[in-house]
Each structure stands twice: as structure tokens, then as C-alpha cells.
Design a protein around this motif. Structure first.
Motif, PDB file in Angstrom:
ATOM      1  N   GLY A 282      47.352  24.792  46.359  1.00  0.00           N
ATOM      2  CA  GLY A 282      46.868  25.522  47.526  1.00  0.00           C
ATOM      3  C   GLY A 282      47.540  26.866  47.723  1.00  0.00           C
ATOM      4  O   GLY A 282      47.648  27.343  48.853  1.00  0.00           O
ATOM      5  N   ALA A 283      47.989  27.487  46.649  1.00  0.00           N
ATOM      6  CA  ALA A 283      48.630  28.795  46.753  1.00  0.00           C
ATOM      7  C   ALA A 283      47.602  29.835  47.190  1.00  0.00           C
ATOM      8  O   ALA A 283      46.424  29.763  46.847  1.00  0.00           O
ATOM      9  CB  ALA A 283      49.247  29.194  45.421  1.00  0.00           C
ATOM     10  N   GLN A 284      48.083  30.812  47.941  1.00  0.00           N
ATOM     11  CA  GLN A 284      47.199  31.836  48.464  1.00  0.00           C
ATOM     12  C   GLN A 284      46.671  32.709  47.329  1.00  0.00           C
ATOM     13  O   GLN A 284      47.420  33.170  46.474  1.00  0.00           O
ATOM     14  CB  GLN A 284      47.947  32.692  49.464  1.00  0.00           C
ATOM     15  CG  GLN A 284      47.080  33.697  50.155  1.00  0.00           C
ATOM     16  CD  GLN A 284      47.862  34.488  51.183  1.00  0.00           C
ATOM     17  OE1 GLN A 284      49.061  34.339  51.319  1.00  0.00           O
ATOM     18  NE2 GLN A 284      47.161  35.344  51.903  1.00  0.00           N
ATOM     19  N   GLY A 285      45.371  32.917  47.307  1.00  0.00           N
ATOM     20  CA  GLY A 285      44.744  33.759  46.303  1.00  0.00           C
ATOM     21  C   GLY A 285      44.227  33.001  45.085  1.00  0.00           C
ATOM     22  O   GLY A 285      43.625  33.592  44.207  1.00  0.00           O
ATOM     23  N   TYR A 286      44.471  31.705  45.012  1.00  0.00           N
ATOM     24  CA  TYR A 286      44.013  30.903  43.884  1.00  0.00           C
ATOM     25  C   TYR A 286      43.012  29.878  44.386  1.00  0.00           C
ATOM     26  O   TYR A 286      43.258  29.166  45.343  1.00  0.00           O
ATOM     27  CB  TYR A 286      45.180  30.181  43.201  1.00  0.00           C
ATOM     28  CG  TYR A 286      46.121  31.100  42.485  1.00  0.00           C
ATOM     29  CD1 TYR A 286      45.865  31.496  41.183  1.00  0.00           C
ATOM     30  CD2 TYR A 286      47.265  31.589  43.103  1.00  0.00           C
ATOM     31  CE1 TYR A 286      46.719  32.347  40.524  1.00  0.00           C
ATOM     32  CE2 TYR A 286      48.125  32.442  42.454  1.00  0.00           C
ATOM     33  CZ  TYR A 286      47.851  32.815  41.157  1.00  0.00           C
ATOM     34  OH  TYR A 286      48.691  33.655  40.503  1.00  0.00           O
ATOM     35  N   ARG A 287      41.857  29.837  43.725  1.00  0.00           N
ATOM     36  CA  ARG A 287      40.802  28.873  44.056  1.00  0.00           C
ATOM     37  C   ARG A 287      40.256  28.315  42.767  1.00  0.00           C
ATOM     38  O   ARG A 287      40.306  28.932  41.714  1.00  0.00           O
ATOM     39  CB  ARG A 287      39.688  29.546  44.829  1.00  0.00           C
ATOM     40  CG  ARG A 287      40.128  30.178  46.128  1.00  0.00           C
ATOM     41  CD  ARG A 287      38.933  30.649  46.892  1.00  0.00           C
ATOM     42  NE  ARG A 287      38.165  29.534  47.404  1.00  0.00           N
ATOM     43  CZ  ARG A 287      38.325  29.033  48.612  1.00  0.00           C
ATOM     44  NH1 ARG A 287      39.205  29.541  49.417  1.00  0.00           N
ATOM     45  NH2 ARG A 287      37.605  28.019  49.013  1.00  0.00           N
ATOM     46  N   PHE A 288      39.720  27.108  42.854  1.00  0.00           N
ATOM     47  CA  PHE A 288      39.096  26.507  41.689  1.00  0.00           C
ATOM     48  C   PHE A 288      37.860  27.287  41.243  1.00  0.00           C
ATOM     49  O   PHE A 288      37.440  27.194  40.100  1.00  0.00           O
ATOM     50  CB  PHE A 288      38.715  25.050  41.964  1.00  0.00           C
ATOM     51  CG  PHE A 288      39.890  24.124  41.958  1.00  0.00           C
ATOM     52  CD1 PHE A 288      40.615  23.917  40.808  1.00  0.00           C
ATOM     53  CD2 PHE A 288      40.255  23.454  43.099  1.00  0.00           C
ATOM     54  CE1 PHE A 288      41.699  23.067  40.794  1.00  0.00           C
ATOM     55  CE2 PHE A 288      41.330  22.594  43.100  1.00  0.00           C
ATOM     56  CZ  PHE A 288      42.052  22.400  41.951  1.00  0.00           C
ATOM     57  N   ALA A 289      37.293  28.077  42.158  1.00  0.00           N
ATOM     58  CA  ALA A 289      36.113  28.873  41.814  1.00  0.00           C
ATOM     59  C   ALA A 289      36.449  29.989  40.845  1.00  0.00           C
ATOM     60  O   ALA A 289      35.575  30.532  40.182  1.00  0.00           O
ATOM     61  CB  ALA A 289      35.484  29.453  43.073  1.00  0.00           C
ATOM     62  N   SER A 290      37.735  30.357  40.716  1.00  0.00           N
ATOM     63  CA  SER A 290      38.106  31.422  39.795  1.00  0.00           C
ATOM     64  C   SER A 290      38.242  30.931  38.354  1.00  0.00           C
ATOM     65  O   SER A 290      38.403  31.730  37.451  1.00  0.00           O
ATOM     66  CB  SER A 290      39.423  32.072  40.237  1.00  0.00           C
ATOM     67  OG  SER A 290      40.466  31.125  40.230  1.00  0.00           O
ATOM     68  N   ILE A 291      38.157  29.611  38.138  1.00  0.00           N
ATOM     69  CA  ILE A 291      38.181  29.058  36.794  1.00  0.00           C
ATOM     70  C   ILE A 291      36.745  28.997  36.299  1.00  0.00           C
ATOM     71  O   ILE A 291      35.885  28.428  36.974  1.00  0.00           O
ATOM     72  CB  ILE A 291      38.809  27.658  36.785  1.00  0.00           C
ATOM     73  CG1 ILE A 291      40.226  27.690  37.318  1.00  0.00           C
ATOM     74  CG2 ILE A 291      38.789  27.072  35.376  1.00  0.00           C
ATOM     75  CD1 ILE A 291      40.842  26.321  37.490  1.00  0.00           C
ATOM     76  N   PRO A 292      36.437  29.553  35.143  1.00  0.00           N
ATOM     77  CA  PRO A 292      35.055  29.481  34.663  1.00  0.00           C
ATOM     78  C   PRO A 292      34.658  28.052  34.340  1.00  0.00           C
ATOM     79  O   PRO A 292      35.443  27.286  33.784  1.00  0.00           O
ATOM     80  CB  PRO A 292      35.057  30.355  33.407  1.00  0.00           C
ATOM     81  CG  PRO A 292      36.470  30.498  33.018  1.00  0.00           C
ATOM     82  CD  PRO A 292      37.297  30.294  34.235  1.00  0.00           C
ATOM     83  N   ASP A 293      33.455  27.676  34.725  1.00  0.00           N
ATOM     84  CA  ASP A 293      32.966  26.320  34.502  1.00  0.00           C
ATOM     85  C   ASP A 293      32.164  26.283  33.206  1.00  0.00           C
ATOM     86  O   ASP A 293      31.189  27.009  33.050  1.00  0.00           O
ATOM     87  CB  ASP A 293      32.091  25.886  35.670  1.00  0.00           C
ATOM     88  CG  ASP A 293      31.851  24.402  35.674  1.00  0.00           C
ATOM     89  OD1 ASP A 293      32.554  23.683  34.946  1.00  0.00           O
ATOM     90  OD2 ASP A 293      30.950  23.965  36.416  1.00  0.00           O
ATOM     91  N   TYR A 294      32.584  25.467  32.269  1.00  0.00           N
ATOM     92  CA  TYR A 294      31.920  25.372  30.979  1.00  0.00           C
ATOM     93  C   TYR A 294      31.023  24.185  30.920  1.00  0.00           C
ATOM     94  O   TYR A 294      31.227  23.174  31.415  1.00  0.00           O
ATOM     95  CB  TYR A 294      32.940  25.293  29.839  1.00  0.00           C
ATOM     96  CG  TYR A 294      33.798  26.521  29.739  1.00  0.00           C
ATOM     97  CD1 TYR A 294      33.250  27.714  29.310  1.00  0.00           C
ATOM     98  CD2 TYR A 294      35.125  26.509  30.083  1.00  0.00           C
ATOM     99  CE1 TYR A 294      34.023  28.849  29.217  1.00  0.00           C
ATOM    100  CE2 TYR A 294      35.911  27.627  30.000  1.00  0.00           C
ATOM    101  CZ  TYR A 294      35.353  28.798  29.559  1.00  0.00           C
ATOM    102  OH  TYR A 294      36.120  29.921  29.482  1.00  0.00           O
TER     103      TYR A 294
END
Length: 118
Positions: free
Chosen positions: A106-118
Motif C-alpha cells: 500500500g505504498a503511496q504512488g504504487y498500484r496494481f494497475a501500473s503492472i501490465p496484465d498479460y
């Protein structure tokens, strides 16, 4: 610098019928819906791929280190090849795993949406 052209701009008409159905009510546009659960979707395939690349890179770097130090048989050209492949697999694996870890914490600025989904 290019000079500006003399173009007269006019306002758009407010009574456009593009977004209305027959009853005079606006149609719902799904592009502007905010659903926070869509941002919390975890890309498991991407995380597994990142972990695989991380561990494969560590293994290849370990093998190249063992060949360089003489603990394993092999030529130095093989060790350079393993070193190059180890770096090429370790770096993206480490990067994506780090993003997944910080997103999980839950760090600020990091979301699972920033990981590309393959």
C-alpha cells in the motif's frame, strides 16, 4: 517560428442531439464511470512471470559467478553468456516484483494497475 494563421473560432452549439435518446435524457457513457474495484484487480499472471524472471536471473547470475570463481567447470565465455542472460532476466523481474510488493504493502504512488496484465 511559424506564424499564427488568422482563423476565426466559434463556440459549439449547446443543443447537439448526439448524446440524447428519444426521451430527451442523456445516454450513460461508460467511459466516465469511476469504479475503484477495477484498479484493485491483481494481475496474477504478471506477478508470477516477474517472480519467475527474478529467480531465473538469480540462478543464472549464480552459475556465472561459480564459473568465474572456478567452483564449476566451464569456459569464461560461457560465464559471460550466463552473466548477460542473468542480467537480462533479473532486471525486469526485480522491477516488476518491486512494484507488486509496494502495491501489496500500500505504498503511496504504487498500484496494481501500473503492472501490465498479460
Amino acid at each position: 517560428m511559424a506564424s499564427r494563421r488568422n482563423i476565426d473560432y466559434s463556440r459549439l452549439a449547446d443543443d447537439e442531439d448526439d448524446s440524447y435518446d428519444g426521451s430527451g435524457k442523456r445516454q450513460k457513457d461508460p467511459r466516465f464511470d469511476y469504479t475503484p474495484k477495477s484498479y484493485d484487480k491483481i494481475p496474477w499472471k504478471s506477478i508470477i512471470l516477474a517472480l519467475f524472471l527474478l529467480f531465473l536471473g538469480c540462478l543464472l547470475l549464480f552459475f556465472s559467478f561459480c564459473i568465474f570463481t572456478g567452483h564449476m567447470g566451464g569456459d569464461h565465455s560461457q560465464a559471460y553468456g550466463l552473466l548477460g542472460l542473468g542480467i537480462l532476466t533479473f532486471l525486469p523481474g526485480f522491477y516488476e516484483t518491486r512494484i507488486a510488493y509496494y502495491s501489496w504493502r500500500g505504498a503511496q504512488g504504487y498500484r496494481f494497475a501500473s503492472i501490465p496484465d498479460y
